[in-house]
Write a protein that holds these residues in place. Sequence first.
Motif, mmCIF file in Angstrom:
data_model
loop_
_atom_site.group_PDB
_atom_site.id
_atom_site.type_symbol
_atom_site.label_atom_id
_atom_site.label_comp_id
_atom_site.label_asym_id
_atom_site.label_seq_id
_atom_site.Cartn_x
_atom_site.Cartn_y
_atom_site.Cartn_z
ATOM 1 N N LEU A 104 0.832 -1.190 0.000
ATOM 2 C CA LEU A 104 0.000 0.000 0.000
ATOM 3 C C LEU A 104 0.878 1.257 0.000
ATOM 4 O O LEU A 104 1.707 1.451 0.875
ATOM 5 N N SER A 105 0.673 2.097 -1.009
ATOM 6 C CA SER A 105 1.483 3.310 -1.157
ATOM 7 C C SER A 105 0.753 4.570 -0.712
ATOM 8 O O SER A 105 1.373 5.504 -0.220
ATOM 9 N N LEU A 106 -0.586 4.597 -0.924
ATOM 10 C CA LEU A 106 -1.292 5.856 -0.731
ATOM 11 C C LEU A 106 -2.704 5.604 -0.231
ATOM 12 O O LEU A 106 -3.419 4.732 -0.751
ATOM 13 N N VAL A 107 -3.109 6.391 0.773
ATOM 14 C CA VAL A 107 -4.488 6.430 1.252
ATOM 15 C C VAL A 107 -5.055 7.788 0.922
ATOM 16 O O VAL A 107 -4.480 8.818 1.303
ATOM 17 N N GLY A 108 -6.170 7.817 0.193
ATOM 18 C CA GLY A 108 -6.848 9.069 -0.124
ATOM 19 C C GLY A 108 -8.074 9.226 0.748
ATOM 20 O O GLY A 108 -9.033 8.456 0.614
ATOM 21 N N ASP A 125 1.121 15.045 -0.771
ATOM 22 C CA ASP A 125 0.851 14.181 0.373
ATOM 23 C C ASP A 125 0.941 14.951 1.684
ATOM 24 O O ASP A 125 1.586 16.000 1.773
ATOM 25 N N GLU A 126 0.289 14.378 2.690
ATOM 26 C CA GLU A 126 0.421 14.802 4.084
ATOM 27 C C GLU A 126 0.014 16.252 4.317
ATOM 28 O O GLU A 126 0.571 16.946 5.164
ATOM 29 N N VAL A 145 -7.405 10.361 11.627
ATOM 30 C CA VAL A 145 -6.341 9.942 10.715
ATOM 31 C C VAL A 145 -5.233 9.174 11.433
ATOM 32 O O VAL A 145 -4.737 8.170 10.912
ATOM 33 N N PRO A 146 -4.790 9.579 12.644
ATOM 34 C CA PRO A 146 -3.782 8.764 13.336
ATOM 35 C C PRO A 146 -4.217 7.320 13.558
ATOM 36 O O PRO A 146 -3.392 6.400 13.469
ATOM 37 N N ASP A 147 -5.505 7.096 13.833
ATOM 38 C CA ASP A 147 -5.996 5.725 13.997
ATOM 39 C C ASP A 147 -5.928 4.957 12.674
ATOM 40 O O ASP A 147 -5.620 3.764 12.656
ATOM 41 N N VAL A 148 -6.218 5.650 11.571
ATOM 42 C CA VAL A 148 -6.114 5.003 10.264
ATOM 43 C C VAL A 148 -4.673 4.604 9.986
ATOM 44 O O VAL A 148 -4.393 3.512 9.484
ATOM 45 N N ARG A 149 -3.738 5.470 10.323
ATOM 46 C CA ARG A 149 -2.319 5.170 10.091
ATOM 47 C C ARG A 149 -1.895 3.909 10.834
ATOM 48 O O ARG A 149 -1.132 3.087 10.306
ATOM 49 N N LYS A 150 -2.367 3.752 12.059
ATOM 50 C CA LYS A 150 -2.005 2.567 12.839
ATOM 51 C C LYS A 150 -2.506 1.294 12.172
ATOM 52 O O LYS A 150 -1.858 0.250 12.246
ATOM 53 N N LEU A 151 -3.653 1.375 11.545
ATOM 54 C CA LEU A 151 -4.270 0.191 10.945
ATOM 55 C C LEU A 151 -3.764 -0.099 9.542
ATOM 56 O O LEU A 151 -3.752 -1.253 9.104
ATOM 57 N N TYR A 152 -3.341 0.956 8.811
ATOM 58 C CA TYR A 152 -2.983 0.789 7.399
ATOM 59 C C TYR A 152 -1.487 0.891 7.131
ATOM 60 O O TYR A 152 -1.050 0.703 5.991
ATOM 61 N N GLY A 153 -0.691 1.188 8.134
ATOM 62 C CA GLY A 153 0.748 1.121 7.968
ATOM 63 C C GLY A 153 1.396 2.416 7.553
ATOM 64 O O GLY A 153 0.785 3.485 7.548
ATOM 65 N N SER A 154 2.647 2.326 7.128
ATOM 66 C CA SER A 154 3.479 3.512 6.897
ATOM 67 C C SER A 154 3.403 4.005 5.456
ATOM 68 O O SER A 154 4.423 4.329 4.847
ATOM 69 N N CYS A 155 2.212 4.066 4.911
ATOM 70 C CA CYS A 155 2.030 4.595 3.561
ATOM 71 C C CYS A 155 1.786 6.100 3.634
ATOM 72 O O CYS A 155 1.596 6.669 4.710
ATOM 73 N N ALA A 156 1.763 6.743 2.471
ATOM 74 C CA ALA A 156 1.487 8.180 2.410
ATOM 75 C C ALA A 156 -0.018 8.421 2.457
ATOM 76 O O ALA A 156 -0.819 7.566 2.061
ATOM 77 N N ARG A 166 -2.994 11.295 1.314
ATOM 78 C CA ARG A 166 -3.308 12.485 0.523
ATOM 79 C C ARG A 166 -4.769 12.834 0.741
ATOM 80 O O ARG A 166 -5.647 11.976 0.617
ATOM 81 N N ASP A 167 -5.019 14.097 1.040
ATOM 82 C CA ASP A 167 -6.386 14.516 1.341
ATOM 83 C C ASP A 167 -7.302 14.258 0.150
ATOM 84 O O ASP A 167 -6.928 14.454 -1.007
#
Length: 554
Positions: free
Chosen positions: A291-295, A336-337, A306-317, A319-320
């Motif tokens: 996984l490279s990108l979460v939109g 990104d970010e 968003v921090p909770d999403v990061r924990k679940l989906y990993g160290s991807c970028a 983008r709003d």
Amino acid sequence: MNARWAYIQLQSLIVKRMMANNARSREIQQRVLQKKIQICADSRFGRDHGLRSIRSVADFRRQIPITDFEYLRPYMDEVRNGNPRAMFGPQTRLLMFAMTSGTTEKPKLIPVTDDFVKSYKRGWKIWGLKAHIDHMDLARKDYVHLAGDWQESRTESGVWCGSISGLAAETRPPVVRRPFIVPPQVGKIGDWTSRQYTTLRLSLPSRRVGMIITANPLTLISLAKLADQHKETLLRDLRDGTITMPADGNISLNPSLKKRIRPVNKRRCDELEQIVERTGHLLPRDFWPELSLVGVWMGGSVGAFVPDVRKLYGSCAFRDHGLSASEGRMTIPMQDESNAGLLDYTSNFYEFIPVAEFGNDDPTILEAHELEEGQSYYILLTNSGGLFRYNIHDVVECVGFEGQTPLLTFLHKGVHCSNMTGEKLTEYQVATAVREAFVDSNRSVETVMLVPVMASVPRYMLLIESQADQGVERLAEAIDTRLSNLNCEYENRLKTKRLLPIMPKTIPTGTWRRLRDKKIADRGGTQEQYKHTFLGSSDAILGELGVGPIASGR
């Protein structure tokens, strides 16, 4: 990969052209305005407002007042009832209505025309192309897009009503459609849990998912938790080539989806089982290692998740997703970010009111190039769906410029509105629901307040001074029912468990009197001028009233 990357390189000229045109966006906005006027000039609305005589922005402002949906509703009702000429000229095709909640008891149906869809898709194309330019590896990966259903219901005249994201997904060109491994038909599954389970069942076979797109981060949290909660069932379904819906009742898939339910290759099944054995969980950060990108939305109140999403989906970028609504797309984030987005100046015409002047009889009205960095504004939107100078009640901050084009971040919905998960609850709706719920409960109407409470799953807290009264539980349920009847999006968020039911909380007698006295002392005015609000703007009021936290479940 070669064909897809060749397509991306060819289409990327659109992004380069837009970036080059940032320096002349004021001129382009003038042309956009004239096009919107032409679309409706030969309609009843156009004749009533003299659209044919408009030659400038000054003419436009003289001919048309700042509007809301209630101002436009007489024309929109005619369109809904089968007369598009009430709002549009003869060359305009009405494709569907986008459903969203209204500021009164009636929901809004936003006309979606051929030009509306063209603009909507163009904004998304620019978003996607820029994402691919910045993440070249996406050209060899799969995508998951969680779209809605554009055919939820029909008007009396037979026009479909639903989510424009579903229409856009169903009408993608083949070269764009292939990487999306969850077909748009999944959005037509009515039960939310079943829809998300089907999304997982169809996307888990791929370890090469590179991008996942949806508006609300709560949707991504829910999807990840569902995968972990039903990991044993999912693993069995993948091996057996079956699908076992977790919801009550029988959910039948349409034939095109059934064809996609096949056994998954042994290597992938073994890999997923090893993930569960190693971690004890089945989460996106592990089952989608590429996984490279979460939109997803990163601003406003939902940005807190968003921090909770990061924990679940990993160290991807990340983008709003961009500032978008049923009424149209307004910004296109280009990096990104950051929750800042470039104003989509080619799709709609925009005006802005400084927050400090909102509600004045004669506020300052600015064009996009006139904004000031660091200042906040309400947006007025003119689109291809018959909305003219429309107050969408979104507050944005200008955080910079690219040429003449502002970069905007979404702050929050405006006064008298709460929008934790897209429900867009208004003061009017809450006051109406409270009044009717008291009547339904055979109680005298008393002062209450509904306060938004952000938690892992948000909810509203009903603050009421009634003491030791078991009836407050029933009252809260009655308000939930009435709000669901008044606001289709609130009803949807309850059904899909993105909002928990209202939690009643009794507060000490005299609380409202003390609050009133404090506000009058702080702001001036008299007792007669004071108006109690039935909808709190944020949970900060809980601290002001000395109300403690509530449990996350019911």
